[in-house]
Motif scaffolding. Sequence first.
Motif, PDB file in Angstrom:
ATOM      1  N   GLY A  18       0.803  -1.219   0.000  1.00  0.00           N
ATOM      2  CA  GLY A  18       0.000   0.000   0.000  1.00  0.00           C
ATOM      3  C   GLY A  18       0.836   1.268   0.000  1.00  0.00           C
ATOM      4  N   ALA A  19       2.133   1.133   0.245  1.00  0.00           N
ATOM      5  CA  ALA A  19       3.007   2.303   0.244  1.00  0.00           C
ATOM      6  C   ALA A  19       2.958   3.024  -1.099  1.00  0.00           C
ATOM      7  N   ARG A  20       2.705   2.252  -2.181  1.00  0.00           N
ATOM      8  CA  ARG A  20       2.680   2.910  -3.485  1.00  0.00           C
ATOM      9  C   ARG A  20       1.466   3.821  -3.621  1.00  0.00           C
ATOM     10  N   VAL A  21       0.442   3.632  -2.783  1.00  0.00           N
ATOM     11  CA  VAL A  21      -0.719   4.527  -2.812  1.00  0.00           C
ATOM     12  C   VAL A  21      -0.371   5.845  -2.122  1.00  0.00           C
ATOM     13  N   LYS A  22       0.756   5.856  -1.438  1.00  0.00           N
ATOM     14  CA  LYS A  22       1.200   7.029  -0.683  1.00  0.00           C
ATOM     15  C   LYS A  22       0.133   7.501   0.300  1.00  0.00           C
ATOM     16  N   ARG A  23      -0.372   6.564   1.077  1.00  0.00           N
ATOM     17  CA  ARG A  23      -1.354   6.929   2.090  1.00  0.00           C
ATOM     18  C   ARG A  23      -0.635   7.054   3.415  1.00  0.00           C
ATOM     19  N   ASP A  24      -1.105   7.933   4.295  1.00  0.00           N
ATOM     20  CA  ASP A  24      -0.436   7.970   5.592  1.00  0.00           C
ATOM     21  C   ASP A  24      -0.925   6.789   6.420  1.00  0.00           C
ATOM     22  N   MET A  25      -0.155   6.439   7.430  1.00  0.00           N
ATOM     23  CA  MET A  25      -0.366   5.187   8.144  1.00  0.00           C
ATOM     24  C   MET A  25      -1.711   5.154   8.863  1.00  0.00           C
ATOM     25  N   GLN A  26      -2.280   6.323   9.124  1.00  0.00           N
ATOM     26  CA  GLN A  26      -3.552   6.368   9.841  1.00  0.00           C
ATOM     27  C   GLN A  26      -4.715   5.909   8.958  1.00  0.00           C
ATOM     28  N   GLN A  27      -4.490   5.986   7.640  1.00  0.00           N
ATOM     29  CA  GLN A  27      -5.595   5.745   6.715  1.00  0.00           C
ATOM     30  C   GLN A  27      -5.640   4.283   6.311  1.00  0.00           C
ATOM     31  N   SER A  28      -6.833   3.710   6.252  1.00  0.00           N
ATOM     32  CA  SER A  28      -6.954   2.325   5.828  1.00  0.00           C
ATOM     33  C   SER A  28      -6.722   2.225   4.336  1.00  0.00           C
ATOM     34  N   LEU A  29      -6.329   1.045   3.902  1.00  0.00           N
ATOM     35  CA  LEU A  29      -6.216   0.799   2.469  1.00  0.00           C
ATOM     36  C   LEU A  29      -7.614   0.677   1.882  1.00  0.00           C
ATOM     37  N   PRO A  30      -7.774   1.013   0.607  1.00  0.00           N
ATOM     38  CA  PRO A  30      -9.108   0.925   0.004  1.00  0.00           C
ATOM     39  C   PRO A  30      -9.549  -0.533  -0.177  1.00  0.00           C
ATOM     40  N   ARG A  31     -10.861  -0.727  -0.207  1.00  0.00           N
ATOM     41  CA  ARG A  31     -11.402  -2.067  -0.463  1.00  0.00           C
ATOM     42  C   ARG A  31     -11.364  -2.408  -1.939  1.00  0.00           C
ATOM     43  N   ALA A  32     -11.452  -1.383  -2.751  1.00  0.00           N
ATOM     44  CA  ALA A  32     -11.433  -1.597  -4.196  1.00  0.00           C
ATOM     45  C   ALA A  32     -10.763  -0.395  -4.835  1.00  0.00           C
ATOM     46  N   TRP A  33     -10.048  -0.616  -5.902  1.00  0.00           N
ATOM     47  CA  TRP A  33      -9.310   0.484  -6.526  1.00  0.00           C
ATOM     48  C   TRP A  33      -9.007   0.152  -7.984  1.00  0.00           C
TER      49      TRP A  33
END
Length: 394
Positions: A18-33
């Motif tokens: 999920g690092a490639r989504v560049k999300r901060d650690m507080q945010q959940s990964l998406p269910r669909a993308w």
Amino acid sequence: MSRASRGDEFYLRTGRKGARVKRDMQQSLPRAWVEVDSEAIAHNLGVAQRVASGMKMMPVVKANAYGHGMEAVARRLDREKPAFFGVANAEEARRLEASGVSAPPFLLGPVPPQEREEVAQRGWGCTISSWEEALHFASLATQAGRVMPVHLALDTGMGREGIQPQELGELLPRLMELSSLRLEGVMSHCPAADEDENFTREQIDLFTRCVQEIRQYAEPRFVHMSASAGLLGYKVPGANLVRPGLMLYGVAPVPSTAATELQPTLRLLARVSLVRDLPAGHGVSYGRTFITPRPTRVATLGIGYADGWQRHLSGSGIAVSLRGTLCPMLGRVTMDQIMVDVSGVRDVVAGDEAELIGRRVTVEEVARRAGTIPWDIFTGLGQRLPRVYEPFRT
Ligand SMILES: *Cc1c(COP(=O)(O)O)cnc(C)c1O
């Protein structure tokens, strides 16, 4: 290893990915993308350019670049120096400008009166089909103190916009008197380039004759008629610009040798949220249209018709790819979730990624099973799906 701990372990793996989504650690990964390969889109523009041998390009990025994300796609394609970007309305034109690309937007369809002032002021490319539009644009351009470029649309058979060829003789001399308008282009559109060769050839002849008539009055810089199907199947004498849409996104509407060179540009992915074993005789989803014929391992995925996984796919025999195996979808598509049969796949756990559109199941197949066309599947991909830009892993 227990199911739960294997689930945790997988969660960490996806976390790292999920690092490639560049999300901060507080945010959940998406269910669909949606994963988009911008280089593949640029490659496909190259294919279009070669087939159209030297013509100028108007890559069509309307409808959020057919679901791929307009800004990112336009920024990548801008490096190929297109003449225009094809958009659907003023809002898309504004977004395109704000993305910082240098090619100007071109509004593909007729411009309603409420958008005309902005179009005239910004100098966006647009079409006119009538004396009424010409007059309105001319007065808006005069007010804005500029000479406005317009493309005259000809209705050679599409029945959606453009003036009728037999009205040209009357319109042209009057158009020349509007000094705040400059006839920058002539355009038309084919309704059946992928279905009716005889009609399309006649249509091209008619267009060519009209362009000759127009050249007695003006020298339009751009002459354009072909979208993807026309570009792949026909030569339009005198044309010097093409408007490819679908083929940029890896799908050829007609068979052709160039079609085999197109690369897929998009993958639709969703995560398994739950895996359970259902007994024989158990209904799955609304309406209980599917009843398990035998004990069945069922995975629930976090994607539904609100994401553009069309409800028409219910009962269509569509399958999704999980750990390299095709798993049939069971019962109806719900708003946010679907169920698939994973009895045939070892080790499926919550958190796994399923591919719904991509290498195994193409957008053409999804469209066919939904009883629609690839354009509709692409443009229906929901706003809720984050777009992730990266080259496809092999
Ligand atoms: C959408 C559109 C295109 C692109 O069509 P494709 O079939 O996707 O290539 C070209 N020209 C006009 C006028 C359009 O509206």
